[in-house]
Design a protein around this motif. Structure first.
Motif, short mmCIF file in Angstrom:
data_model
loop_
_atom_site.label_atom_id
_atom_site.label_comp_id
_atom_site.label_asym_id
_atom_site.label_seq_id
_atom_site.Cartn_x
_atom_site.Cartn_y
_atom_site.Cartn_z
N ARG A 43 0.84 -1.20 0.00
CA ARG A 43 0.00 0.00 0.00
C ARG A 43 0.88 1.25 0.00
O ARG A 43 0.70 2.15 -0.82
CB ARG A 43 -0.92 0.00 1.22
N ILE A 47 1.31 4.14 -2.98
CA ILE A 47 1.12 5.57 -2.75
C ILE A 47 2.36 6.33 -3.21
O ILE A 47 2.27 7.38 -3.85
CB ILE A 47 0.79 5.86 -1.26
N TYR A 50 2.47 6.43 -6.99
CA TYR A 50 1.50 7.41 -7.49
C TYR A 50 2.03 8.85 -7.32
O TYR A 50 2.06 9.62 -8.28
CB TYR A 50 0.17 7.25 -6.74
N ASN A 51 2.43 9.19 -6.10
CA ASN A 51 2.84 10.57 -5.81
C ASN A 51 4.14 10.99 -6.47
O ASN A 51 4.28 12.13 -6.93
CB ASN A 51 2.96 10.78 -4.29
N LEU A 128 -5.93 1.82 -0.35
CA LEU A 128 -5.42 3.11 -0.84
C LEU A 128 -6.39 4.23 -0.48
O LEU A 128 -7.60 4.02 -0.41
CB LEU A 128 -5.18 3.05 -2.36
N PRO A 129 -5.86 5.44 -0.26
CA PRO A 129 -6.68 6.53 0.28
C PRO A 129 -7.65 7.20 -0.70
O PRO A 129 -8.53 7.92 -0.26
CB PRO A 129 -5.65 7.54 0.78
N SER A 130 -7.51 6.99 -1.99
CA SER A 130 -8.43 7.66 -2.91
C SER A 130 -8.91 6.70 -4.00
O SER A 130 -8.21 5.74 -4.34
CB SER A 130 -7.76 8.88 -3.56
N GLU A 131 -10.07 6.99 -4.53
CA GLU A 131 -10.61 6.17 -5.62
C GLU A 131 -9.73 6.29 -6.86
O GLU A 131 -9.57 5.33 -7.60
CB GLU A 131 -12.05 6.59 -5.94
N GLU A 132 -9.13 7.46 -7.07
CA GLU A 132 -8.23 7.63 -8.23
C GLU A 132 -7.06 6.67 -8.14
O GLU A 132 -6.69 6.02 -9.12
CB GLU A 132 -7.75 9.07 -8.32
N MET A 133 -6.45 6.55 -6.96
CA MET A 133 -5.34 5.61 -6.78
C MET A 133 -5.82 4.17 -6.95
O MET A 133 -5.15 3.36 -7.60
CB MET A 133 -4.71 5.78 -5.40
N LYS A 134 -6.95 3.86 -6.35
CA LYS A 134 -7.49 2.49 -6.46
C LYS A 134 -7.72 2.13 -7.92
O LYS A 134 -7.36 1.04 -8.37
CB LYS A 134 -8.78 2.37 -5.66
N ASP A 135 -8.33 3.06 -8.67
CA ASP A 135 -8.61 2.80 -10.08
C ASP A 135 -7.32 2.62 -10.88
O ASP A 135 -7.27 1.82 -11.81
CB ASP A 135 -9.44 3.94 -10.69
#
Length: 186
Positions: A43, A47, A50-51, A128-135
């Motif tokens: 996880r 993150i 992503y970042n 994951l903290p956001s739907e965008e990351m999950k997607d």
């Protein structure tokens, strides 16, 4: 077993002053983070991907050189393996959005030897903290390392393992010089 696996940190995240990662249980003196489970480690790694990498739109070469800066040969092997797994044509390509879901398993394999467990990966995605990351990371395909990737990983050695004879030789040389200097003073 690699330190990344021992620490439940498959993507080998390092922070001397750790962020408040969910599932973080500590860090080693050199900053390698320790997680309660590899799900939390994955996880945190996603993150970070992503970042740092996805938002900055790195191409494969820059991504590899930034993630594995200590060994250019290793970064090249990682680039080639990522290119193969993502089915892209050039390491100078940026990773398309729809391919990012398949990046974490390759990073974790090269980082620590983590064998991609899609159930654990999907559990990490759901944390994951956001739907965008999950997607972005949902529905990864299975990762099977190539023979070349397995060979590169098995040959990866720590700094000490690569230079131990040079280090030992230098220490012996220093010892000899000290002995000569001390005996000359008498």
């Amino acid at each position: 077993m690699s330190r990344g696996l021992e620490n439940n940190n498959p993507m080998i995240l390092n922070q001397s002053v750790p962020d408040a990662w969910e599932g973080l249980s500590g860090n080693n003196p050199d900053g390698l983070l320790i997680f309660d489970s590899d799900v939390y480690g994955m996880r945190a790694g996603m993150i970070n991907l992503y970042n740092v990498y996805y938002l900055n739109q790195y191409n494969i070469t820059d991504f590899a050189n930034t993630y594995f800066p200590e060994d250019p040969t290793y970064a090249i092997a990682f680039s080639e393996e990522l290119l193969r797994h993502l089915e892209l044509s050039s390491i100078t390509n940026k990773i398309p959005k729809e391919k990012w879901k398949d990046v974490p398993c390759v990073v974790a394999y090269f980082g620590s030897g983590w064998k991609c467990d899609l159930d654990k990966l999907n559990s990490a995605v759901e944390l994951l903290p956001s739907e965008e990351m999950k997607d972005l990371f949902r529905n990864a395909k299975p990762y099977t390392p190539s023979g070349k990737a397995k060979k590169v990983l098995s040959e990866k050695k720590s700094f000490y393992e690569r230079y131990k004879y040079i280090i030992i030789g230098l220490l012996l040389l220093i010892l000899i010089v000290l002995i000569v200097l001390l005996t000359k003073k008498k």
